[in-house]
Design a protein around this motif. Structure first.
Motif, PDB file in Angstrom:
ATOM      1  N   ILE A 364       0.811  -1.214   0.000  1.00 36.79           N
ATOM      2  CA  ILE A 364       0.000   0.000   0.000  1.00 36.79           C
ATOM      3  C   ILE A 364       0.850   1.272   0.000  1.00 36.79           C
ATOM      4  N   ASN A 365       2.190   1.104   0.111  1.00 39.44           N
ATOM      5  CA  ASN A 365       3.072   2.262  -0.013  1.00 39.44           C
ATOM      6  C   ASN A 365       3.686   2.361  -1.414  1.00 39.44           C
ATOM      7  N   ALA A 366       3.107   1.641  -2.366  1.00 44.42           N
ATOM      8  CA  ALA A 366       3.653   1.651  -3.735  1.00 44.42           C
ATOM      9  C   ALA A 366       3.521   3.024  -4.374  1.00 44.42           C
ATOM     10  N   THR A 367       2.393   3.699  -4.150  1.00 44.85           N
ATOM     11  CA  THR A 367       2.228   5.042  -4.709  1.00 44.85           C
ATOM     12  C   THR A 367       3.258   5.990  -4.122  1.00 44.85           C
ATOM     13  N   ASP A 368       3.545   5.813  -2.833  1.00 44.07           N
ATOM     14  CA  ASP A 368       4.541   6.671  -2.182  1.00 44.07           C
ATOM     15  C   ASP A 368       5.935   6.408  -2.759  1.00 44.07           C
ATOM     16  N   MET A 393       8.751  -8.082  -8.510  1.00 47.62           N
ATOM     17  CA  MET A 393       9.925  -8.756  -7.966  1.00 47.62           C
ATOM     18  C   MET A 393       9.652  -9.221  -6.529  1.00 47.62           C
ATOM     19  N   CYS A 394       8.980  -8.364  -5.764  1.00 53.28           N
ATOM     20  CA  CYS A 394       8.655  -8.710  -4.371  1.00 53.28           C
ATOM     21  C   CYS A 394       7.707  -9.903  -4.300  1.00 53.28           C
ATOM     22  N   ILE A 395       6.712  -9.920  -5.178  1.00 50.39           N
ATOM     23  CA  ILE A 395       5.748 -11.014  -5.181  1.00 50.39           C
ATOM     24  C   ILE A 395       6.456 -12.342  -5.427  1.00 50.39           C
ATOM     25  N   LYS A 396       7.424 -12.328  -6.337  1.00 52.99           N
ATOM     26  CA  LYS A 396       8.150 -13.557  -6.655  1.00 52.99           C
ATOM     27  C   LYS A 396       9.067 -13.988  -5.516  1.00 52.99           C
ATOM     28  N   SER A 397       9.657 -12.999  -4.799  1.00 50.41           N
ATOM     29  CA  SER A 397      10.625 -13.335  -3.750  1.00 50.41           C
ATOM     30  C   SER A 397       9.995 -13.424  -2.365  1.00 50.41           C
ATOM     31  N   GLY A 398       8.752 -12.990  -2.238  1.00 49.22           N
ATOM     32  CA  GLY A 398       8.098 -13.005  -0.932  1.00 49.22           C
ATOM     33  C   GLY A 398       8.463 -11.810  -0.072  1.00 49.22           C
ATOM     34  N   ASP A 399       9.051 -10.799  -0.667  1.00 47.18           N
ATOM     35  CA  ASP A 399       9.424  -9.589   0.068  1.00 47.18           C
ATOM     36  C   ASP A 399       8.302  -8.553   0.024  1.00 47.18           C
ATOM     37  N   THR A 400       8.529  -7.466   0.778  1.00 46.15           N
ATOM     38  CA  THR A 400       7.733  -6.253   0.640  1.00 46.15           C
ATOM     39  C   THR A 400       8.692  -5.148   0.230  1.00 46.15           C
ATOM     40  N   LEU A 401       8.162  -4.017  -0.159  1.00 45.35           N
ATOM     41  CA  LEU A 401       9.029  -2.896  -0.543  1.00 45.35           C
ATOM     42  C   LEU A 401       9.947  -2.502   0.607  1.00 45.35           C
ATOM     43  N   ASP A 402       9.439  -2.614   1.819  1.00 42.91           N
ATOM     44  CA  ASP A 402      10.229  -2.218   2.988  1.00 42.91           C
ATOM     45  C   ASP A 402      11.414  -3.137   3.238  1.00 42.91           C
ATOM     46  N   LYS A 407      20.448  -2.436  -2.710  1.00 43.98           N
ATOM     47  CA  LYS A 407      20.955  -3.021  -3.953  1.00 43.98           C
ATOM     48  C   LYS A 407      19.799  -3.443  -4.862  1.00 43.98           C
ATOM     49  N   ASP A 408      18.744  -4.021  -4.235  1.00 45.20           N
ATOM     50  CA  ASP A 408      17.564  -4.425  -5.011  1.00 45.20           C
ATOM     51  C   ASP A 408      16.919  -3.208  -5.674  1.00 45.20           C
ATOM     52  N   PHE A 409      16.774  -2.139  -4.886  1.00 46.47           N
ATOM     53  CA  PHE A 409      16.164  -0.922  -5.418  1.00 46.47           C
ATOM     54  C   PHE A 409      16.982  -0.384  -6.594  1.00 46.47           C
ATOM     55  N   SER A 414      18.704   3.839 -10.434  1.00 47.81           N
ATOM     56  CA  SER A 414      19.817   4.440  -9.687  1.00 47.81           C
ATOM     57  C   SER A 414      19.368   5.630  -8.847  1.00 47.81           C
ATOM     58  N   LEU A 415      18.115   6.066  -9.011  1.00 40.16           N
ATOM     59  CA  LEU A 415      17.611   7.213  -8.244  1.00 40.16           C
ATOM     60  C   LEU A 415      17.325   6.863  -6.788  1.00 40.16           C
ATOM     61  N   PHE A 416      17.225   5.563  -6.470  1.00 42.80           N
ATOM     62  CA  PHE A 416      16.955   5.163  -5.086  1.00 42.80           C
ATOM     63  C   PHE A 416      18.191   5.399  -4.223  1.00 42.80           C
ATOM     64  N   ASP A 417      17.926   5.852  -2.986  1.00 47.94           N
ATOM     65  CA  ASP A 417      19.002   6.069  -2.022  1.00 47.94           C
ATOM     66  C   ASP A 417      18.521   5.614  -0.647  1.00 47.94           C
ATOM     67  N   GLU A 418      19.367   5.783   0.362  1.00 45.38           N
ATOM     68  CA  GLU A 418      19.034   5.325   1.717  1.00 45.38           C
ATOM     69  C   GLU A 418      17.736   5.930   2.245  1.00 45.38           C
ATOM     70  N   ASP A 419      17.435   7.147   1.795  1.00 46.71           N
ATOM     71  CA  ASP A 419      16.236   7.818   2.317  1.00 46.71           C
ATOM     72  C   ASP A 419      14.930   7.181   1.833  1.00 46.71           C
ATOM     73  N   VAL A 420      15.021   6.175   0.941  1.00 40.69           N
ATOM     74  CA  VAL A 420      13.805   5.527   0.467  1.00 40.69           C
ATOM     75  C   VAL A 420      13.079   4.823   1.601  1.00 40.69           C
ATOM     76  N   TYR A 421      13.843   4.321   2.585  1.00 44.91           N
ATOM     77  CA  TYR A 421      13.207   3.578   3.684  1.00 44.91           C
ATOM     78  C   TYR A 421      12.362   4.489   4.560  1.00 44.91           C
ATOM     79  N   ASP A 422      12.832   5.705   4.797  1.00 41.05           N
ATOM     80  CA  ASP A 422      12.016   6.679   5.539  1.00 41.05           C
ATOM     81  C   ASP A 422      10.771   7.048   4.736  1.00 41.05           C
ATOM     82  N   ALA A 423      10.954   7.196   3.422  1.00 40.13           N
ATOM     83  CA  ALA A 423       9.823   7.586   2.574  1.00 40.13           C
ATOM     84  C   ALA A 423       8.746   6.506   2.536  1.00 40.13           C
ATOM     85  N   LEU A 424       9.149   5.238   2.669  1.00 38.58           N
ATOM     86  CA  LEU A 424       8.197   4.137   2.573  1.00 38.58           C
ATOM     87  C   LEU A 424       7.620   3.698   3.913  1.00 38.58           C
TER      88      LEU A 424
END
Length: 460
Positions: A364-368, A393-402, A407-409, A414-424
């Protein structure tokens, strides 16, 4: 003897008498009928249409009948057909010929019209008060759950993060509009039909403004034929009550889902649940289910009145006798549902951990996540596609965006950075939605204040 007996040479057949009679249901209008008759008698006396002493005698007799009805000393007669004829017959029996003068310059057509309007006019404020009581419960629940994150849904699929408080305020705003609809209906029906007669008023010098004001109406109705031949105010009320019940039914459906083991977002209080006769583990949301079911009765009342009126020529027709049972049942149903529903919501227990767990799944944080990329300069449609690939990719691996690694991101963009976790983070996703009307804490607090202000203005 029937009050119209002079024209007829035969007694009414017993089957017709029973079929024609409405006293079995319109007896509840006795207070309104007596109030209308008192106002009419006072006007007749003041206008010199009957002697003042006769008017006084009529009024005293009507007050005595009212007291006896309230004390349970009166038994209504099927032979007298309806509440109007029952009371007039009793009055004549008690005070003699003066009672026969009461119906001067009046018809049962305008009599029943004023009785029904008076009844509806009294019941609408009672329903509004019950809705406002429910609003206070929703405010209380919202204030206690400003930080309770849960999934918001579209198509009953987890969509975006919100809070339980935001959810409560959604329904609070629906019920607020229900109140204003009822108020609009009340304003439109605040005209008195008394004095319209059968359809063309009277040759007597009746003062319709006097009776209107005596009965608490703003003014008399403007056209005598319209006065006795329409029930649009009742149809409008049935429509308003149908919308109100639709809102209660939707809310009930949410509660039925939320208290199931599949969701377990809330637990209903034992006092507002029932068990099973065979399955000892069951705790059933019967209150919510019954409210959902009783919605159909109110819809039925609306359809009854619309169908009853759809082909009637002016002015009064006996078909219109069918309005009262529908009106009474709809009002009774709404007044039965609202307090028990409010109590059920007030006593339910919210399960924040279960809501948070559900919010953590379903992406549910996909839009974010897409918004995160657009804020870094990527067009939204490109960001949308990238996040779609991440979700796949998450559905196949059983992960969530969080739970994805940086490295996956970056393998996707390449626009993803460490701050993605706070954003999500779900609380970030909620509280960054500070747009007016949104789920951010400060926004919901404003919504709560607006509902509290609305309730306060209506309970002075």
């Amino acid at each position: 003897m029937k009050l119209w007996a002079g024209r007829f040479q035969k007694e009414t057949d017993t089957l017709v008498n029973d079929f024609n009679s409405s006293i079995g249901f319109d007896a509840r209008l006795y207070q309104q009928d007596i109030r209308g008759s008192i106002a009419h008698a006072a006007m007749l006396g003041k206008q010199g249409i009957i002697e003042e002493h006769e008017a006084e005698k009529i009024i005293e007799g009507l007050k005595a009948i009212l007291a006896d009805i309230e004390d349970g000393k009166v038994e209504f007669s099927m032979d007298n057909e309806d509440i109007h004829m029952n009371i007039e017959a009793m009055l004549t029996q008690r005070i003699g010929d003066a009672g026969k003068r009461l119906h001067t310059a009046r018809s049962r057509n305008d009599q029943v019209a004023v009785d029904t309007r008076l009844y509806v006019k009294e019941e609408i404020p009672a329903i509004i008060k019950q809705v406002l009581d429910l609003e206070q419960v929703l405010v209380k629940k919202a204030e206690a759950n400003l930080d309770t994150v849960m999934p918001g849904y579209t198509h009953l699929q987890r969509a975006q993060p919100t809070t339980f408080a935001h959810y409560m305020m959604a329904y609070a705003n629906m019920f607020k509009r229900d109140v204003t609809r009822l108020e609009d209906c009340l304003a439109r029906l605040d005209e008195c039909p008394l004095g319209a007669g059968a359809l063309a008023t009277s040759t007597y010098p009746v003062d319709r403004f006097q009776t209107a004001h005596a009965l608490g109406f703003h003014k008399p109705t403007d056209n005598s034929m319209d006065s006795v031949s329409d029930r649009d105010y009742a149809i409008e009320l049935m429509a308003d009550l149908s919308i109100l019940m639709m809102h209660l039914s939707r809310f009930s459906e949410e509660i039925v889902l939320w208290c199931s083991w599949e969701f377990k977002y809330v637990d209903l209080d034992d006092a507002y649940s029932t068990g099973s006769s065979i399955m000892p583990q069951k705790k059933n949301p019967d209150v919510a289910e019954l409210v959902r079911g009783k919605t159909g009765r109110v819809y039925g009342a609306l359809v009854t009145l619309l169908t009853m009126m759809k082909s009637l020529p002016l002015a009064y027709n006996k078909d219109m006798q069918e309005d009262k049972e529908a009106i009474f049942d709809a009002i009774d149903t709404v007044e039965l549902c609202l307090p028990v529903f409010a109590a059920m919501v007030d006593t339910l227990t919210v399960r924040p951990k279960n809501m948070a767990k559900a919010a953590a799944g379903g992406f549910i944080n996909a839009t974010d996540c897409a918004d995160y990329l657009t804020k870094k300069g990527l067009p939204f449609r490109e960001a949308y596609m990238i996040v779609g690939r991440l979700v796949n990719m998450c559905i196949k691996s059983g992960d969530t965006l969080d739970t994805l690694t940086l490295k996956d991101f970056r393998a996707i963009s390449s626009l993803f950075d460490e701050d993605v976790y706070d954003a999500l983070a779900l609380k970030t996703c909620v509280n960054e939605r500070k747009v007016y009307g949104g789920p951010a804490k400060e926004s919901v607090q404003k919504q709560i204040e607006l509902i509290r202000q609305f309730v306060g203005e209506h309970t002075k």
